[in-house]
Design a protein around this motif. Structure first.
Motif, PDB file in Angstrom:
ATOM      1  N   LEU A  93      49.219  12.499  37.462  1.00  0.00           N
ATOM      2  CA  LEU A  93      49.557  13.593  38.371  1.00  0.00           C
ATOM      3  C   LEU A  93      49.137  13.271  39.803  1.00  0.00           C
ATOM      4  O   LEU A  93      49.811  13.674  40.756  1.00  0.00           O
ATOM      5  CB  LEU A  93      48.868  14.877  37.903  1.00  0.00           C
ATOM      6  CG  LEU A  93      49.349  16.165  38.577  1.00  0.00           C
ATOM      7  CD1 LEU A  93      50.765  16.484  38.151  1.00  0.00           C
ATOM      8  CD2 LEU A  93      48.424  17.331  38.219  1.00  0.00           C
ATOM      9  N   PHE A  94      48.058  12.517  39.960  1.00  0.00           N
ATOM     10  CA  PHE A  94      47.529  12.240  41.296  1.00  0.00           C
ATOM     11  C   PHE A  94      48.517  11.420  42.121  1.00  0.00           C
ATOM     12  O   PHE A  94      48.744  11.699  43.304  1.00  0.00           O
ATOM     13  CB  PHE A  94      46.188  11.508  41.177  1.00  0.00           C
ATOM     14  CG  PHE A  94      45.482  11.333  42.490  1.00  0.00           C
ATOM     15  CD1 PHE A  94      44.733  12.361  43.035  1.00  0.00           C
ATOM     16  CD2 PHE A  94      45.583  10.140  43.186  1.00  0.00           C
ATOM     17  CE1 PHE A  94      44.092  12.206  44.254  1.00  0.00           C
ATOM     18  CE2 PHE A  94      44.946   9.978  44.401  1.00  0.00           C
ATOM     19  CZ  PHE A  94      44.196  11.000  44.943  1.00  0.00           C
ATOM     20  N   PHE A  95      49.112  10.392  41.524  1.00  0.00           N
ATOM     21  CA  PHE A  95      50.010   9.503  42.259  1.00  0.00           C
ATOM     22  C   PHE A  95      51.488   9.870  42.080  1.00  0.00           C
ATOM     23  O   PHE A  95      52.351   9.150  42.571  1.00  0.00           O
ATOM     24  CB  PHE A  95      49.796   8.053  41.828  1.00  0.00           C
ATOM     25  CG  PHE A  95      48.495   7.471  42.306  1.00  0.00           C
ATOM     26  CD1 PHE A  95      48.275   7.226  43.648  1.00  0.00           C
ATOM     27  CD2 PHE A  95      47.482   7.182  41.406  1.00  0.00           C
ATOM     28  CE1 PHE A  95      47.077   6.699  44.093  1.00  0.00           C
ATOM     29  CE2 PHE A  95      46.280   6.654  41.846  1.00  0.00           C
ATOM     30  CZ  PHE A  95      46.071   6.410  43.185  1.00  0.00           C
ATOM     31  N   LEU A  96      51.795  10.959  41.382  1.00  0.00           N
ATOM     32  CA  LEU A  96      53.189  11.364  41.190  1.00  0.00           C
ATOM     33  C   LEU A  96      53.765  11.888  42.497  1.00  0.00           C
ATOM     34  O   LEU A  96      53.184  12.775  43.134  1.00  0.00           O
ATOM     35  CB  LEU A  96      53.275  12.438  40.105  1.00  0.00           C
ATOM     36  CG  LEU A  96      54.688  12.865  39.696  1.00  0.00           C
ATOM     37  CD1 LEU A  96      55.376  11.743  38.932  1.00  0.00           C
ATOM     38  CD2 LEU A  96      54.632  14.124  38.835  1.00  0.00           C
ATOM     39  N   ASP A  97      54.914  11.354  42.901  1.00  0.00           N
ATOM     40  CA  ASP A  97      55.598  11.796  44.118  1.00  0.00           C
ATOM     41  C   ASP A  97      56.566  12.921  43.741  1.00  0.00           C
ATOM     42  O   ASP A  97      57.653  12.662  43.221  1.00  0.00           O
ATOM     43  CB  ASP A  97      56.345  10.630  44.760  1.00  0.00           C
ATOM     44  CG  ASP A  97      56.894  10.970  46.144  1.00  0.00           C
ATOM     45  OD1 ASP A  97      57.020  12.175  46.451  1.00  0.00           O
ATOM     46  OD2 ASP A  97      57.212  10.036  46.904  1.00  0.00           O
ATOM     47  N   ALA A  98      56.167  14.154  43.986  1.00  0.00           N
ATOM     48  CA  ALA A  98      56.977  15.305  43.579  1.00  0.00           C
ATOM     49  C   ALA A  98      58.336  15.311  44.270  1.00  0.00           C
ATOM     50  O   ALA A  98      59.357  15.654  43.657  1.00  0.00           O
ATOM     51  CB  ALA A  98      56.229  16.605  43.873  1.00  0.00           C
ATOM     52  N   ALA A  99      58.378  14.934  45.540  1.00  0.00           N
ATOM     53  CA  ALA A  99      59.652  14.912  46.275  1.00  0.00           C
ATOM     54  C   ALA A  99      60.599  13.870  45.693  1.00  0.00           C
ATOM     55  O   ALA A  99      61.807  14.109  45.570  1.00  0.00           O
ATOM     56  CB  ALA A  99      59.392  14.636  47.755  1.00  0.00           C
ATOM     57  N   ALA A 100      60.062  12.703  45.307  1.00  0.00           N
ATOM     58  CA  ALA A 100      60.900  11.662  44.722  1.00  0.00           C
ATOM     59  C   ALA A 100      61.439  12.096  43.366  1.00  0.00           C
ATOM     60  O   ALA A 100      62.606  11.836  43.031  1.00  0.00           O
ATOM     61  CB  ALA A 100      60.112  10.364  44.591  1.00  0.00           C
ATOM     62  N   VAL A 101      60.610  12.759  42.570  1.00  0.00           N
ATOM     63  CA  VAL A 101      61.073  13.268  41.271  1.00  0.00           C
ATOM     64  C   VAL A 101      62.185  14.296  41.467  1.00  0.00           C
ATOM     65  O   VAL A 101      63.201  14.281  40.758  1.00  0.00           O
ATOM     66  CB  VAL A 101      59.896  13.883  40.488  1.00  0.00           C
ATOM     67  CG1 VAL A 101      60.390  14.542  39.201  1.00  0.00           C
ATOM     68  CG2 VAL A 101      58.859  12.813  40.163  1.00  0.00           C
ATOM     69  N   ARG A 102      62.030  15.161  42.436  1.00  0.00           N
ATOM     70  CA  ARG A 102      63.054  16.175  42.721  1.00  0.00           C
ATOM     71  C   ARG A 102      64.368  15.517  43.145  1.00  0.00           C
ATOM     72  O   ARG A 102      65.448  15.930  42.700  1.00  0.00           O
ATOM     73  CB  ARG A 102      62.557  17.117  43.808  1.00  0.00           C
ATOM     74  CG  ARG A 102      63.542  18.218  44.185  1.00  0.00           C
ATOM     75  CD  ARG A 102      62.931  19.173  45.214  1.00  0.00           C
ATOM     76  NE  ARG A 102      63.834  20.251  45.518  1.00  0.00           N
ATOM     77  CZ  ARG A 102      64.735  20.203  46.509  1.00  0.00           C
ATOM     78  NH1 ARG A 102      64.814  19.128  47.268  1.00  0.00           N
ATOM     79  NH2 ARG A 102      65.529  21.240  46.729  1.00  0.00           N
TER      80      ARG A 102
END
Length: 334
Positions: free
Chosen positions: A145-154
């Motif tokens: 979760l720390f290094f997950l790029d939420a914008a990239a996933v979206r």
């Protein structure tokens, strides 16, 4: 100046060429004095004979070691090895593998620190499964979760044709929430023999048709994907016609034809399509038009409706007219 207040003049005659040579010589001496020790060494090295150069090279190395920064050799070696490694990775097409390895190492460290994704909250899913959505977004068991790029996933989710919109939230320390708005399968679209599932906005959802989509309405032709929503909405207003329609065919990207389930073709006008559909519905209710032995109805002209009979119906009609003519002739002869 002399005693009379006049400027004194040199007794030596002027020699312009000699003066220029002396000036150049003086400038050269001044420039040489300004040269650094390394530059003077290089000048002497170039002018030396080959037999002297070997001895001079040793002096050059000693001078370089004296004036060069400390540990420059180690830095140059590390830089050369790093450049060789980078060149090998690029030439061998291992860039993606190196990036993935680095990402896995980074995520493993974050997971060990307590940022492993323990639960996923998924809202709005209808057609796609949770595993499919996570795979589309690039979220796997190694992701932290720390290094997950939420914008990239979206962005990855929205690039999928089934997903109209998406929102990704990171809920620390170990929860991930994904909200999606899915498109709905609206119709089947056929063009050049290829059949696809499309949404109501014309987006192609799948390039193959599974059994669960076989009951969707069929539209055919170039441009039918983008025009299907408005035309099928109009056709729904006339259930008498819609219930027997097998396919709607977009002709020349200008007008529609209908192919009924029994094979009857109806050529609709380019304009006033609603009035044409209303007339068809009325004729079928009153005269059972769609049940007659006809193969085509042409409504392209606003002031007339043309019907083409089947071959059997046409022959029967012709035989009927012949029989009527014979009866008239006999009646006249009598």
């Amino acid at each position: 100046m002399d005693g009379g207040g006049r400027l004194s003049r040199s007794v030596r005659p002027l020699r312009p060429q000699a003066d220029l040579k002396m000036a150049a010589l003086g400038a050269g001496i001044l420039l040489r004095e300004q040269l650094s020790p390394l530059a003077r060494f290089w000048a002497r090295f170039r002018a030396a004979k080959p037999a002297v150069r070997e001895q001079s090279s040793n002096r050059f190395i000693a001078t370089l070691e004296r004036y060069a920064p400390r540990r420059v050799g180690i830095a140059a070696t590390v830089l050369m090895l790093t450049g060789s490694l980078a060149l090998g990775v690029v030439k061998g097409n291992h860039v993606d593998e190196m990036v993935e390895a680095f990402s896995d190492t980074r995520n493993a460290a974050a997971n060990a620190a307590g940022f492993r994704i323990a639960s996923v909250i998924l809202n709005g899913r209808k057609q796609l499964t949770q595993d499919e959505i996570l795979a589309i977004g690039g979220v796997n068991g190694r992701s932290s979760l720390f290094f997950l790029d939420a914008a990239a996933v979206r962005d990855k989710l929205k690039a999928n044709p089934w997903i109209a919109d998406a929102n990704v939230l990171k809920l620390y320390p170990n929860r991930l929430q994904i909200d999606v708005t899915e498109r709905t399968a609206f119709a089947l679209w056929q063009e050049d023999g290829r059949l696809s599932v499309i949404a109501d906005d014309g987006a192609v959802l799948e390039n193959y048709v599974s059994r669960r989509f076989m009951s969707l309405p069929l539209v055919v032709g170039k441009g039918a994907d983008s025009g299907a929503r408005d035309f099928l909405a109009l056709l729904d207003r006339y259930p008498q016609v819609r219930s027997v329609t097998k396919a709607a065919i977009f002709v020349g990207e200008r007008r529609w034809n209908l192919r009924l389930k029994d094979g009857l073709d109806i050529r609709l006008p380019e304009n006033d399509v609603g009035n044409a559909l209303a007339m068809l519905s009325k004729l079928d209710k009153e005269d059972r038009l769609f049940s007659r032995d006809i193969v085509a109805i042409d409504m392209r002209l606003s002031d007339r409706l043309t019907v083409r009979l089947s071959e059997d119906a046409a022959k029967a009609r012709e035989d009927l007219f012949k029989a009527q003519d014979k009866s008239k002739k006999k009646a006249g002869a009598a």
